[in-house]
Scaffold this motif. Sequence first.
Motif, PDB file in Angstrom:
ATOM      1  N   LYS A   6      -1.122  -1.033   0.297  1.00 16.67           N
ATOM      2  CA  LYS A   6       0.376  -1.032   0.566  1.00 16.67           C
ATOM      3  C   LYS A   6       1.168  -0.635  -0.723  1.00 16.67           C
ATOM      4  O   LYS A   6       1.961   0.281  -0.574  1.00 16.67           O
ATOM      5  CB  LYS A   6       0.808  -2.435   1.208  1.00 16.67           C
TER       6      LYS A   6
ATOM      7  N   ARG B 141       3.357   2.519  -0.980  1.00 18.90           N
ATOM      8  CA  ARG B 141       4.782   2.559  -1.486  1.00 18.90           C
ATOM      9  C   ARG B 141       5.129   3.177  -2.613  1.00 18.90           C
ATOM     10  O   ARG B 141       6.079   4.000  -2.854  1.00 18.90           O
ATOM     11  CB  ARG B 141       5.199   1.179  -1.475  1.00 18.90           C
TER      12      ARG B 141
ATOM     13  N   GLN C  15       8.240   4.044   0.500  1.00 17.61           N
ATOM     14  CA  GLN C  15       8.493   3.288   1.667  1.00 17.61           C
ATOM     15  C   GLN C  15       7.108   2.430   2.213  1.00 17.61           C
ATOM     16  O   GLN C  15       5.906   2.664   1.925  1.00 17.61           O
ATOM     17  CB  GLN C  15       8.740   4.154   3.088  1.00 17.61           C
ATOM     18  N   ASN C  16       7.413   1.519   2.844  1.00 18.40           N
ATOM     19  CA  ASN C  16       5.989   0.621   3.404  1.00 18.40           C
ATOM     20  C   ASN C  16       5.588   1.785   4.583  1.00 18.40           C
ATOM     21  O   ASN C  16       6.168   2.519   5.202  1.00 18.40           O
ATOM     22  CB  ASN C  16       6.648  -0.563   4.211  1.00 18.40           C
TER      23      ASN C  16
END
Length: 333
Positions: free
Chosen positions: A257, A261, A266-267
């Motif tokens: 993650k 990111r 962004q996630n």
Amino acid sequence: MKIDEIIKKSIEIPGISIKRGEFSAELILKERDGKGSMTFFPLFPGVTLAYIFVNSPAWTAPDFHDNGSMETGPLLLNYCVTGRCELILNNGNFVYVKDGEISLTERFARQQYVYPRRIYEGIEFFVDMDTVNAQSSWVEAEFDIDFHRLRDLYCPDGGTYIASVTTEIEEVLKKLWSLLDISVPLAIPQMKIYTLALFSLLQNLKEIPPSQACTFFTETQVDIAKRVEKIITSDLRQHHPAWELAAQFSVSETSLKNYFRGVYGQNISIYLREVRMQRAAELLTTTNLSVSEIAEQVGYLNQSKFSSAFKKQFNASPLEFKRRKNLERNTSN
């Protein structure tokens, strides 16, 4: 390195052409996967300003290695208005410039300029030190702007500087950006004035914000993030849990993650939702598929949830959006 050399090398690349005007030269990118433009305005001998608009994942960079030159070139100052741009540090690690940030470096892209989210708008200055010294020495004499000092302040030892802009500098950059809305002959003198103001401010900041180039990602980490992006967007009907993707690349879910990111800003879930909504908008305006069929194609089994997500993204229901776009198309015809 002179800007003319950069432009000459650029138009040797397939998919890139040039349009010359009285006051500018515009490089135009047209490829199957995207398009873009980079418009150059020579302001002073050795100082050129470019306005950049890109809707493409990448723009091939000119190759200067065939004549024995290095990756370093003129002093490059970038200001990102919208989007995200990838830079490579001296040690081979990757950093990203995002909305409202500037970067200063002397390093060209190795093979291509990369825009992880496709859309990029910004300003770039090219400062050829040798030409400035030979033909624009009055800039230092009259305005006390020393580009060698600027380079040493922000890019010591060939480094790359990235930071959010201060309020004063942001005001100048926004004024430069707004000059696109007025006629070129009137804009040129103002471009020159604000350019001098910008470099003067940069040189005379009492406290230079710390560089964010220390937040970097390795080539392996960037590669994982980009491969994940390709997996999750190749078939929007499929759902790939983060833990499953992490296991595929033998990293922790948290690390995966963080990589994603770092590259895309962004996630994973937010990025994928936006991709799904953009694809849905495209299908609504280019096909006769029903809302339920489009919802299924972009990964929603529940039409109500799809409509709710779409309205949140575009402030209109799918059918309202389609009617509006059809009306705009009919009006323009």
